[in-house]
Scaffold this active site. Structure first.
Site, PDB file in Angstrom:
ATOM      1  N   HIS A 220      69.527 -59.442 -17.627  1.00  0.00           N
ATOM      2  CA  HIS A 220      68.618 -59.482 -16.755  1.00  0.00           C
ATOM      3  C   HIS A 220      67.192 -59.910 -17.315  1.00  0.00           C
ATOM      4  CE1 HIS A 220      64.796 -57.307 -14.980  1.00  0.00           C
ATOM      5  NE2 HIS A 220      65.373 -57.747 -13.823  1.00  0.00           N
ATOM      6  N   SER A 221      66.485 -60.954 -16.556  1.00  0.00           N
ATOM      7  CA  SER A 221      65.155 -61.639 -16.944  1.00  0.00           C
ATOM      8  C   SER A 221      65.374 -62.082 -18.431  1.00  0.00           C
ATOM      9  CB  SER A 221      64.281 -60.253 -16.783  1.00  0.00           C
ATOM     10  OG  SER A 221      62.871 -61.117 -17.179  1.00  0.00           O
ATOM     11  N   GLY A 222      64.522 -61.856 -19.187  1.00  0.00           N
ATOM     12  CA  GLY A 222      64.380 -62.701 -20.328  1.00  0.00           C
ATOM     13  C   GLY A 222      65.902 -62.561 -21.122  1.00  0.00           C
TER      14      GLY A 222
END
Length: 263
Positions: A220-222
């Site tokens: 998720h995300s980064g």
């Protein structure tokens, strides 16, 4: 019946007894039942190396990744293990129960019969020792960033109109709300040196896959930049990669994609 319950060590609640509030941090009460799936847990570390510390002049072990192994009590009936990688805000605990104490992603897949691995990325959470020269830290998220970017974007001035339709976060989504505070208190520092972070995650991520075999990663995300690195370094060990709102898409972030210490 009452004497039987007493003999067995049970406490009978009267029909008029008030319901127990097990939301958020109240779930710590021994009177509250867990919402997580039944599993056995093991933990270990992978990756990393001995280096000479620039502070002490002695050797430390750094660059390792913390891993939790969750095995369904009812047994494994799925072919490929699942590896959950967080962006570090919060640590790998984000895949467990939610801030308002609902069942988390890990429990859903444990109940479905998957072997689940949850990691804390290197230099983050329970990631072990680090040398300050290699892993200097920065804050993970402020209350304003969390509110505007995650919990209540509908209240902020945003460049994208879809933010106004956001209604998925439980509670008010602002500082002072118990669910928001339960999430914000879980935020931990992040490594400011992206070069070292990516190098160590490439090594540690593939070291994990080499042990557990061909797997499916969730990011998720980064954290999706790390599963990309794993796919590049050890593609034969990656069955698939599920990317949730990945940071490696070419769009502007809430912070405007600011340049860090490494550019």
């Amino acid at each position: 019946m009452q004497s039987f319950l007493k003999a067995a060590g049970w406490c009978a609640l009267s029909a008029g007894a008030a319901a127990i509030d097990c939301s958020g941090i109240n779930a710590l009460s021994p009177k509250c039942n867990s919402t997580e799936a039944a599993y056995t847990r093991d933990f270990f570390y992978v990756g990393g190396e001995y280096v000479s510390s620039t502070v002490s002049g002695q050797s430390i072990f750094t660059g390792q990744m913390y891993v939790e192994k969750l095995t369904p009590v009812r047994g494994i009936n799925q072919t490929y293990p699942l590896v959950f990688v967080s962006a570090g805000v919060p640590s790998g605990t984000v895949w467990l129960n939610t801030p308002d104490n609902r069942k988390g992603w890990a429990s859903y897949f444990v109940e479905a019969g998957y072997q689940v691995y949850i990691v804390d990325i290197t230099g983050n959470g329970r990631g072990g020792q680090y040398d300050v020269a290699a892993f200097h830290l920065r804050f993970g998220s402020t209350d304003n960033i969390t509110q505007d970017g995650f919990t209540a974007p509908e209240l902020a001035a945003h460049p994208y109109p879809q933010a106004g339709g956001h209604d998925k976060w439980p509670g008010a989504g602002v500082r002072g709300d118990p669910v928001f505070d339960a999430f914000q208190v879980s935020i931990v520092p992040l490594a400011a040196n992206s070069t070292t972070q990516e190098r160590t995650m490439r090594v540690a991520g593939c070291a994990l896959l080499a042990i557990i075999g061909e797997s499916v990663t969730f990011c998720h995300s980064g954290s999706c930049q790390y599963t990309v690195l794993m796919a590049d370094e050890c593609p034969d060990l990656l069955r698939a990669s599920i990317n949730l709102e990945p940071s490696c898409l070419p769009f502007q972030s809430l912070l405007g994609n600011p340049a860090g210490p490494d550019g």
